[in-house]
Design a protein around this motif. Structure first.
Motif, short mmCIF file in Angstrom:
data_model
loop_
_atom_site.label_atom_id
_atom_site.label_comp_id
_atom_site.label_asym_id
_atom_site.label_seq_id
_atom_site.Cartn_x
_atom_site.Cartn_y
_atom_site.Cartn_z
N VAL A 102 28.01 52.50 43.85
CA VAL A 102 29.39 52.06 43.99
C VAL A 102 29.68 51.16 44.85
CG1 VAL A 102 31.65 52.83 44.33
CG2 VAL A 102 30.24 54.31 42.87
N PHE A 103 29.20 51.24 46.13
CA PHE A 103 29.37 50.32 47.25
C PHE A 103 28.78 48.95 47.06
CE2 PHE A 103 27.42 48.35 51.03
CZ PHE A 103 28.69 48.13 51.75
N ALA A 104 27.62 49.06 46.17
CA ALA A 104 26.88 47.49 45.82
C ALA A 104 27.53 46.95 44.76
CB ALA A 104 25.46 48.09 45.25
N THR A 105 28.16 47.60 43.86
CA THR A 105 29.02 47.01 42.56
C THR A 105 30.24 46.57 43.22
OG1 THR A 105 28.10 48.65 41.29
CG2 THR A 105 30.01 47.45 40.60
N THR A 106 31.05 47.30 44.30
CA THR A 106 32.04 46.44 44.84
C THR A 106 31.90 45.34 45.58
OG1 THR A 106 32.94 48.94 45.35
CG2 THR A 106 34.01 47.23 46.61
N VAL A 107 30.54 45.32 46.40
CA VAL A 107 30.29 44.14 47.17
C VAL A 107 30.04 43.08 46.08
CG1 VAL A 107 28.52 43.18 48.69
CG2 VAL A 107 29.41 45.53 48.97
N LEU A 108 29.48 43.25 45.17
CA LEU A 108 29.31 42.19 44.23
C LEU A 108 30.58 41.80 43.61
CD1 LEU A 108 26.11 43.52 42.14
CD2 LEU A 108 26.16 41.74 43.86
N ILE A 109 31.52 42.74 43.44
CA ILE A 109 32.54 42.27 42.79
C ILE A 109 33.57 41.40 43.68
CG2 ILE A 109 34.93 42.82 41.96
CD1 ILE A 109 33.58 45.39 40.55
N VAL A 110 33.48 41.85 44.84
CA VAL A 110 34.24 40.95 46.02
C VAL A 110 33.57 39.64 46.33
CG1 VAL A 110 34.71 40.97 48.43
CG2 VAL A 110 35.05 42.93 47.31
N GLY A 111 32.34 39.57 46.06
CA GLY A 111 31.70 38.26 46.22
C GLY A 111 31.75 37.40 44.95
N ALA A 112 31.97 37.77 44.05
CA ALA A 112 32.20 36.96 42.79
C ALA A 112 33.61 36.55 42.83
CB ALA A 112 32.17 37.92 41.61
N LEU A 113 34.67 37.33 43.18
CA LEU A 113 36.04 36.92 43.37
C LEU A 113 36.30 35.92 44.47
CD1 LEU A 113 38.03 40.06 42.97
CD2 LEU A 113 37.75 38.66 41.12
N TYR A 114 35.36 35.89 45.52
CA TYR A 114 35.26 35.25 46.63
C TYR A 114 34.91 33.81 46.24
CZ TYR A 114 34.37 33.09 51.00
OH TYR A 114 34.04 32.01 52.30
N CYS A 115 33.78 33.62 45.11
CA CYS A 115 33.52 32.36 44.74
C CYS A 115 34.29 31.87 43.65
CB CYS A 115 31.94 32.47 44.16
SG CYS A 115 30.82 32.96 45.53
N ILE A 116 34.84 32.64 42.82
CA ILE A 116 35.66 32.26 41.59
C ILE A 116 37.00 31.76 41.73
CG2 ILE A 116 36.48 33.32 39.43
CD1 ILE A 116 33.93 34.73 39.12
N LEU A 117 37.73 32.65 42.66
CA LEU A 117 39.15 32.42 43.05
C LEU A 117 39.28 31.00 43.50
CD1 LEU A 117 40.54 35.79 44.08
CD2 LEU A 117 40.76 34.91 42.00
N PRO A 118 38.75 30.37 44.55
CA PRO A 118 39.09 29.16 44.68
C PRO A 118 38.69 27.91 43.60
CG PRO A 118 37.71 30.00 46.55
CD PRO A 118 37.64 30.96 45.24
N VAL A 119 37.87 28.17 42.85
CA VAL A 119 37.56 27.11 41.66
C VAL A 119 38.67 27.41 40.53
CG1 VAL A 119 36.02 26.53 39.73
CG2 VAL A 119 35.06 27.37 42.27
#
Length: 294
Positions: A22-39
């Motif tokens: 659960v922690f790893a999935t949460t970190v991956l989701i946050v990282g993906a949003l961090y990269c995708i949202l600015p674009v």
């Protein structure tokens, strides 16, 4: 007559493993949003006119034709200088990427397949160059270029980019693994020179690595900002990164330029995405992780 029922045991993951997943999935989701949202923000903001940019919902696109209007204004800005910046970026990225890839291929092939006096020392110096931040070299490179009168021209940006220690390191590792000594020896028996062996055999066998290195070099040069910022003063030689930065500084007094800068940023991303997708089948993750397969 009896009927036997086979009941498979239910396997459950340990409680600690569930928490880790659960922690790893949460970190991956946050990282993906961090990269995708600015674009995503750039994509949506480019559809808005200058009057809509700060007056509408952030992640709600505009359907009033602001995107095409922004492109038209951007291409006509200062007599079409954006097109000149785009052409400069192509010259720097394609020319510098191809030249640095060929130099890295020759140097890596020589270090990987030959033993000569100073080869180990040269490789150690290259490894040290990989660990050295490129930002530390910008000022010394400018001073060297200014002493020979090579500032404020295309050579001032291209020459410092021709030698990439990281690219040479990757080529050496790949040449050792993908160019068999038996093939080289057979070519020597047939009368081929060492230069011909490199051109006809070495480059062909190293081609997957060279495509990957070219992609890395292209992206690094296309996104390069500091070196052109130091070397160039004539805005007609600016790449997109430096040209858009100049527009952003001008937007402090002209708010209408905000939309043009955002649209220009979106257009600057498109070539990198296209190149990455077109060369994706040559991508070698094992090169970046240090293990190379032939």
């Amino acid at each position: 007559m009896t009927t036997s029922t086979l009941i498979s045991p239910r396997i459950t993951a340990p409680r600690g493993m569930k928490k880790t997943n659960v922690f790893a999935t949460t970190v991956l989701i946050v990282g993906a949003l961090y990269c995708i949202l600015p674009v995503l923000w750039i994509l949506i903001a480019s559809t808005k006119s200058s009057s809509e940019l700060f007056s509408t919902t952030t992640y709600l696109p505009s359907f009033t034709g602001g995107f095409f209007e922004n492109i038209q204004q951007l291409l006509s800005y200062r007599g079409g200088i954006f097109g000149r910046w785009a052409l400069n970026s192509v010259i720097y990225a394609v020319g510098g990427g191809l030249a640095s890839t060929l130099i890295a291929a020759a140097a890596g092939y020589a270090l990987g397949k030959y033993t000569f006096p100073g080869s180990k020392l040269a490789f150690r110096v290259i490894i040290a160059g990989v660990l050295l931040p490129q930002i530390m070299l910008a000022i010394p490179q400018y001073l060297m270029m200014s002493q020979v009168g090579l500032t404020n021209n295309y050579a001032a940006v291209l020459l410092p980019l021709l030698v990439s220690p990281y690219a040479i390191y990757l080529c050496k590792i790949y040449a050792e693994a993908s160019v068999p000594d038996e093939i080289m020896e057979a070519a020597r028996i047939d009368g081929a020179s060492e230069w011909k062996i490199f051109l006809s055999t070495g480059l062909r066998l190293m081609s997957p690595a060279l495509v990957t290195i070219f992609l890395l070099q292209f992206i690094a040069i296309w996104n390069n900002f500091l070196l052109p910022f130091i070397m160039l003063s004539d805005d007609s030689m600016f790449p997109l990164t430096l040209g858009l930065y100049g527009m952003l500084r001008s937007s402090a007094s002209q708010a209408a330029l905000y939309s043009l800068v955002i649209t220009g940023t979106l257009l600057a991303i498109v070539p990198v995405v296209i190149l990455f997708l077109s060369l994706q089948r040559f991508w070698r993750v094992d090169l970046l992780s240090g293990g190379v397969k032939s």
